[in-house]
Design an enzyme around this catalytic site. Structure first.
Site, PDB file in Angstrom:
ATOM      1  N   SER A 140       0.998  -1.314  -0.261  1.00  0.00           N
ATOM      2  CA  SER A 140      -0.276   0.254  -0.017  1.00  0.00           C
ATOM      3  C   SER A 140       0.800   1.466   0.139  1.00  0.00           C
ATOM      4  O   SER A 140       2.234   1.199   0.125  1.00  0.00           O
ATOM      5  CB  SER A 140      -0.902  -0.159   1.183  1.00  0.00           C
ATOM      6  OG  SER A 140      -0.427   0.268   2.805  1.00  0.00           O
ATOM      7  N   ILE A 176      -8.428  -5.686   8.877  1.00  0.00           N
ATOM      8  CA  ILE A 176      -9.431  -6.417   8.085  1.00  0.00           C
ATOM      9  C   ILE A 176      -8.136  -5.886   6.464  1.00  0.00           C
ATOM     10  O   ILE A 176      -7.691  -4.923   6.083  1.00  0.00           O
ATOM     11  CB  ILE A 176     -10.522  -5.830   7.974  1.00  0.00           C
ATOM     12  CG1 ILE A 176     -11.103  -5.843   8.889  1.00  0.00           C
ATOM     13  CG2 ILE A 176     -11.524  -6.218   7.317  1.00  0.00           C
ATOM     14  CD1 ILE A 176     -12.659  -5.059   9.329  1.00  0.00           C
ATOM     15  N   GLY A 177      -7.929  -6.955   6.113  1.00  0.00           N
ATOM     16  CA  GLY A 177      -7.111  -7.341   4.961  1.00  0.00           C
ATOM     17  C   GLY A 177      -5.789  -6.939   5.916  1.00  0.00           C
ATOM     18  O   GLY A 177      -5.487  -6.149   5.027  1.00  0.00           O
ATOM     19  N   CYS A 178      -4.803  -8.062   6.732  1.00  0.00           N
ATOM     20  CA  CYS A 178      -3.465  -7.830   6.785  1.00  0.00           C
ATOM     21  C   CYS A 178      -2.268  -7.597   5.435  1.00  0.00           C
ATOM     22  O   CYS A 178      -1.172  -7.839   5.788  1.00  0.00           O
ATOM     23  CB  CYS A 178      -3.861  -8.847   7.723  1.00  0.00           C
ATOM     24  SG  CYS A 178      -3.775 -10.419   7.682  1.00  0.00           S
ATOM     25  N   GLY A 179      -2.852  -8.366   4.512  1.00  0.00           N
ATOM     26  CA  GLY A 179      -1.828  -8.794   3.764  1.00  0.00           C
ATOM     27  C   GLY A 179      -0.987  -9.838   4.055  1.00  0.00           C
ATOM     28  O   GLY A 179      -1.332 -11.038   5.119  1.00  0.00           O
ATOM     29  N   TRP A 180       0.350  -8.994   3.741  1.00  0.00           N
ATOM     30  CA  TRP A 180       1.876 -10.230   4.269  1.00  0.00           C
ATOM     31  C   TRP A 180       1.998 -10.280   6.054  1.00  0.00           C
ATOM     32  O   TRP A 180       3.055 -10.277   6.424  1.00  0.00           O
ATOM     33  CB  TRP A 180       3.161 -10.925   3.459  1.00  0.00           C
ATOM     34  CG  TRP A 180       2.595 -10.941   2.005  1.00  0.00           C
ATOM     35  CD1 TRP A 180       2.612 -12.289   2.143  1.00  0.00           C
ATOM     36  CD2 TRP A 180       2.104 -10.185   1.221  1.00  0.00           C
ATOM     37  NE1 TRP A 180       1.983 -12.130   0.716  1.00  0.00           N
ATOM     38  CE2 TRP A 180       1.860 -11.213  -0.075  1.00  0.00           C
ATOM     39  CE3 TRP A 180       1.892  -8.967   0.336  1.00  0.00           C
ATOM     40  CZ2 TRP A 180       1.669 -10.295  -1.190  1.00  0.00           C
ATOM     41  CZ3 TRP A 180       1.615  -8.643  -0.086  1.00  0.00           C
ATOM     42  CH2 TRP A 180       0.767  -9.472  -1.728  1.00  0.00           C
ATOM     43  N   GLY A 181       1.573  -8.880   7.075  1.00  0.00           N
ATOM     44  CA  GLY A 181       1.485  -8.965   8.425  1.00  0.00           C
ATOM     45  C   GLY A 181       2.441  -8.082   8.404  1.00  0.00           C
ATOM     46  O   GLY A 181       2.393  -8.320  10.186  1.00  0.00           O
ATOM     47  N   SER A 201      -5.933 -14.329   1.260  1.00  0.00           N
ATOM     48  CA  SER A 201      -5.595 -14.955   0.746  1.00  0.00           C
ATOM     49  C   SER A 201      -5.121 -15.999   1.353  1.00  0.00           C
ATOM     50  O   SER A 201      -3.859 -15.612   2.018  1.00  0.00           O
ATOM     51  CB  SER A 201      -4.153 -13.526  -0.484  1.00  0.00           C
ATOM     52  OG  SER A 201      -3.521 -14.234  -0.884  1.00  0.00           O
ATOM     53  N   CYS A 356      -0.643   2.940 -12.846  1.00  0.00           N
ATOM     54  CA  CYS A 356      -1.580   3.447 -11.353  1.00  0.00           C
ATOM     55  C   CYS A 356      -0.303   5.007 -11.637  1.00  0.00           C
ATOM     56  O   CYS A 356      -1.345   5.436 -10.332  1.00  0.00           O
ATOM     57  CB  CYS A 356      -1.361   2.557 -10.844  1.00  0.00           C
ATOM     58  SG  CYS A 356      -2.329   0.731 -11.398  1.00  0.00           S
TER      59      CYS A 356
END
Length: 389
Positions: A140, A176-181, A201, A356
């Site tokens: 992000s 909420i939505g922790c990705g790779w931690g 995921s 992007c």
């Protein structure tokens, strides 16, 4: 890395159709011109693809080697800055309208479709994300005000989030939505909180669990609509873009139910400068299926009666820098990745990152951090920004 071309069509190219030539010139772009952002057409099929399907055709024809450009980020920036989406005609206009209508008619992000984006994007390969991202694998926008490299920009962002949440040892935090931690690890290690992180995921869950081993962190593979419990603090970073317009009200209602009355919720999300029912069709097809970038109105009308806005922080220009840093890392490590991915994937991923970057450079794209609380909360909230060290 050499781009794939279609040699049967690269000789004696006809002049571009007048409609394309005139449209691109409105954005300061010349077909086969000399500026870095000028499109270099190698195959005449590029014209028909762009005329028929606009942004989807533009991206797909690039992936097929029909055109090239020295500076795709600048090309896309100029196309968006000139608002050409609103000026296309014929089949291209119908294609744009259909993608918007589809998102308006159907709930593309219902609970039965929740894991699609995990399978098609976040699970494509941890090797890719390890090489592209910073050491904590934060996927992000970084915070670049006082940083001069990607790792520091992400660490500054994580610390700013923890301070905005007013984290205290022993508190229970939901991500909420922790990705790779990365955030779960940082908050548990440096702020002493107990974290429950959720993701859709499987590959993210594996690394997040490994990263947070020995810390008071749980990583669960579930959709946010399956959550229960009570939390002192809640945070969502880069996940709201997958919630969808038809689910915003439910999303905030769930947060309201899970958050203690004295708690704080931080929402970190990409934002669109204007309200729109759909997302870019190329991004939807190839990168983030069923995504939807919210506008400020999408957020405010769905939190009314549930949350107060304590702080709204916009640092959208930092996403341009973040994407360029990811693009540099991706290309610097392509020689290590190329055996696991195709040449077409290489072109697709480059186009994704650079287009992007152009989106944020045009300021159509924003990056927002909102701090939200319930009306029942009594302590006065003071806005936080990172200070120079």
């Amino acid at each position: 890395m050499s781009f794939v071309t279609t040699s049967d069509h690269t000789h004696s190219l006809a002049s571009p159709p007048k409609v394309i030539d005139q449209l691109f010139k409105k954005a300061g772009i010349n077909v086969n011109g000399k500026q870095p952002w000028d499109i270099q057409v190698k195959d005449q099929r590029a014209y028909s693809e762009i005329l028929r399907r606009w942004s989807l055709g533009l991206g797909e024809s690039y992936m097929s080697g029909y055109w090239d450009c020295r500076s795709i980020d600048e090309l896309i920036y100029r196309l968006l800055d000139a608002n050409l989406d609103e000026q296309v005609t014929g089949l291209a206009q119908l294609n744009v309208a259909w993608h918007r209508l589809k998102a308006q008619l159907f709930n593309l992000q219902n609970i039965h479709r929740a894991f699609i984006v995990g399978e098609r994007h976040y699970d494509i390969g941890n090797d890719l994300f390890k090489k592209m991202l910073d050491p904590l694998m934060i996927y992000s926008c970084g915070y670049w005000q006082y940083a001069d490299n990607l790792e520091q920009a992400q660490l500054d962002k994580l610390d700013m989030i923890c301070r905005k949440l007013e984290l205290k040892p022993g508190e229970r935090m939901l991500e909420i939505g922790c990705g790779w931690g990365g955030l779960a690890y940082y908050a548990a290690k440096y702020y002493g909180v107990n974290v429950v992180g959720i993701t859709v995921s499987k590959e993210q869950q594996k690394i997040a669990q490994q990263r947070c081993e020995g810390l008071p962190v749980e990583i669960e593979l579930i959709d946010y609509r399956s959550l229960d419990g009570s939390f002192d603090k809640i945070v969502s970073v880069g996940m709201f873009e997958h919630v969808g317009q038809k689910n915003y009200q439910q999303f905030f209602s769930i947060i309201n139910r899970l958050l203690n009355d004295s708690g704080i919720f931080l929402l970190h999300t990409i934002g669109n400068a204007i309200s729109s029912h759909g997302t870019d069709p190329w991004i939807n097809n190839y990168i983030f299926p069923n995504g939807k970038i919210p506008s400020s109105q999408d957020i405010t009308k769905n939190i009314e009666g549930q949350f107060l806005i304590e702080d709204w922080h916009n640092f959208g220009s930092d996403y341009d820098k973040t994407l360029i840093a990811w693009h540099r890392n991706f290309n610097d490590h392509w020689y290590e990745l190329r055996n696991n991915y195709s040449d077409r994937f290489y072109k697709m991923w480059n186009y994704y990152l650079l287009s992007c970057a152009g989106y944020f450079r045009s300021r159509h794209g924003q990056l927002w951090q909102l701090v939200l609380t319930k009306r029942q909360r009594r302590p006065i909230y003071r806005s936080i920004r990172i200070e120079p060290t």
